[in-house]
Write an enzyme that holds these catalytic residues in place. Sequence first.
Site, mmCIF file in Angstrom:
data_model
loop_
_atom_site.group_PDB
_atom_site.id
_atom_site.type_symbol
_atom_site.label_atom_id
_atom_site.label_comp_id
_atom_site.label_asym_id
_atom_site.label_seq_id
_atom_site.Cartn_x
_atom_site.Cartn_y
_atom_site.Cartn_z
ATOM 1 N N SER A 559 0.846 -1.191 0.000
ATOM 2 C CA SER A 559 0.000 0.000 0.000
ATOM 3 C C SER A 559 0.887 1.249 0.000
ATOM 4 O O SER A 559 1.678 1.428 -0.910
ATOM 5 C CB SER A 559 -0.967 -0.048 1.185
ATOM 6 O OG SER A 559 -2.000 0.897 1.029
ATOM 7 N N ASP A 646 -9.641 -3.710 -5.746
ATOM 8 C CA ASP A 646 -9.130 -2.850 -4.683
ATOM 9 C C ASP A 646 -9.668 -1.431 -4.869
ATOM 10 O O ASP A 646 -9.511 -0.834 -5.933
ATOM 11 C CB ASP A 646 -7.599 -2.837 -4.738
ATOM 12 C CG ASP A 646 -6.954 -2.198 -3.525
ATOM 13 O OD1 ASP A 646 -7.642 -1.450 -2.809
ATOM 14 O OD2 ASP A 646 -5.759 -2.449 -3.296
ATOM 15 N N HIS A 678 -8.328 -4.837 -1.285
ATOM 16 C CA HIS A 678 -7.062 -4.266 -0.836
ATOM 17 C C HIS A 678 -6.283 -5.236 0.047
ATOM 18 O O HIS A 678 -5.061 -5.251 0.043
ATOM 19 C CB HIS A 678 -7.341 -2.973 -0.066
ATOM 20 C CG HIS A 678 -6.115 -2.166 0.225
ATOM 21 N ND1 HIS A 678 -5.335 -1.617 -0.766
ATOM 22 C CD2 HIS A 678 -5.525 -1.825 1.400
ATOM 23 C CE1 HIS A 678 -4.334 -0.961 -0.217
ATOM 24 N NE2 HIS A 678 -4.417 -1.075 1.097
#
Length: 707
Positions: A559, A646, A678
């Site tokens: 991320s 995501d 995600h």
Amino acid sequence: MEQAPTAASVPPPVAEVRPVVRSHHGDDVVDGYEWLRAKDDEAVLAHLRAENAHTEARTAHLDGLRERIFQEIKGRTLETDLSVPSRQGAWWYYGRTVEGKQYGIQCRAPLAAPDDWTPPELSPDLDVPGEQVLLDGNVEAEGHDFFSLGTFDVSTDGTLLLYGVDTDGDERYTLRIRDLVTGAQLPDEIPGTFAGAVLSPDGRFVVYTTVDDAWRPDTVWLHEIGRDVADDERLFHEPDDRFWVGAGFTRSERYLVIEAGSSITSEELLVDAGDLRAAPRLVWPRREGVEYSVSHAVVDGEDVLYVLHNDGALDFELVRVSAADPAGPREVVLPHVPGRRLLGVSTFRDWAVVGFRRDGLARIGMLDYATGAVAELEFDEPLYSAGTGGNGEWAPPVIRLGYSSFVTPGTVYDYVVATGELLLRKRQPVLGGYDPAEYGQARVWAPAADGTRIPISLVWRRSFGDPGDAPRPLHLYGYGSYEHSIEPAFSVARLSMLDRGVVFAVAHVRGGGELGRQWYEDGKLLRKRNTFTDFVDCARHLVDSGHTRPGMLVAEGGSAGGLLMGAVANLAPELFAGILADVPFVDALTTILDPSLPLTVIEWDEWGDPLHDADVYAYMRSYTPYENVRAGVTYPRILAVTSLNDTRVLYVEPAKWVARLREVGADALLKCEMAAGHGGVSGRYNAWRERAFELAWLLDVLGLADA
């Protein structure tokens, strides 16, 4: 082992270049791969499938290793197990896992007596008297490739279950209600909600939030059970695109608290739980840069609010105010102490629990309402993580704690407040003869270029020698954003690396929260580059101090940590043999320039607003990984992992990045989960296989595929 195919022997798919020009602040940027953003375009989907096929072909020689690692994870895990029961009302609530089943099963059993505070010791081999299965995730997931629970809440009287289900991975949940007396599903069904819906204490209402087109939770709703969803009432709406909203009831069940918050500013409102249609009452009006949160208590017969805030207190201060007049006088309970970052306060009838961070570790203290004194709980290990959880009752004699370290598996304690006794309830079983004494953990410090000392956590298997005695294969992890701290935590999957001689390390770079709020402030906005250079300096220190060598060093982040990976690949490609980037935020500038994309405006407080500020634009332009891929350098091997659904970091970012890396000759692979969000794939066995895929690739890069 079969010889690894090379990029030359298995040519990668070539994304078509379709130039478009992005113009801001007098800067024209030609982007050849922006067309990959069209998620529903068959050409895009075909390209992603081709990328997956290429990655599978390039890693086919690792099939056996992947299977061995999967079996190692599986073999160390007690697949049929039960959690420690938590008390709520007249029941003990717990979860079951069953060998061969992907998802957990939520259950409960009745208390033995009203004064029963000792959780029953459950065994997979024995029936639990009076057990009731509330929700079987395996049943709910039937017919779906993905399944996730975003809400699980039982009414105070124990008769209703509210739960929210996502079967796409886009974090939009459908709420359903189950009658726990009859087992029947109620007709109420609310689609498109955000996670974290709750039942009112009287069981008559559901409070939930919905998101706008940019996936920002912006509205709090009240649904009366049994009425049409079309009649739901809007309790609160936040028009400012920088703010999220959420709602929940105090542990005392006295108030509904509605929160509106950005990355740097917050505001909370109270609604009497007995009159949810009443107008919300403001605690403190929002002020730019001031964050606060409230927790209700009753002290000397008066309703009070404990307010944790940073108004003139960088590392936060705790004050007490009247619930009837929260804007009135403030009584300081815990003053601001630089270096002691107050994290949260959980109030109970007779005392409160304070979470705080000092010297890089998250700690717990018991707060005495009468004296304001805090008694810190002490633990023996030099590196550990401790916090509260599973404390639904208002007036318990014990507090449920969770504890872990890099070498100690997850542990559940009950802390007896009256005596200070710490009762061990369960330690995560690790099968196969795991012995914590065979592993070590330590913290070392790396000097940054500006003189700042950066902490690095190390974990290793002792039989291979101590870190620094000789260069060793090393797996360096980093994140460094949103004041998120990487805690000392145990991992079963990590043992597959440690047992092959790899040292695991965490670079606690600026932008995280490990060393207080200033540590975070020094790694955001126009100081964001500190995050990247800190990681490089940590890697260089580990090489210079003899812990490892560049050919034995791999890096990982996900991320915002994936942004870190992309940045360090550009800054110091010569330091790393390989880089694993999970759901990486690598096209940061393109995303933050577009307010229509999910979460963009909310993120301006973290990264800056390049759309309206030329200085921020130029600064982000200087580090965003996709736009700073360099020709004429040798990149390490790169694996980017993403998910089609995501909503936080779109798949297009790593897809574009990999295509650009290949233009300059980098050996880059893309793996896109076509039915995930995600957090990656759902289901524990799927998650284990996914992690085995990643670890096998890292071991291959390190030359340890045959170890």
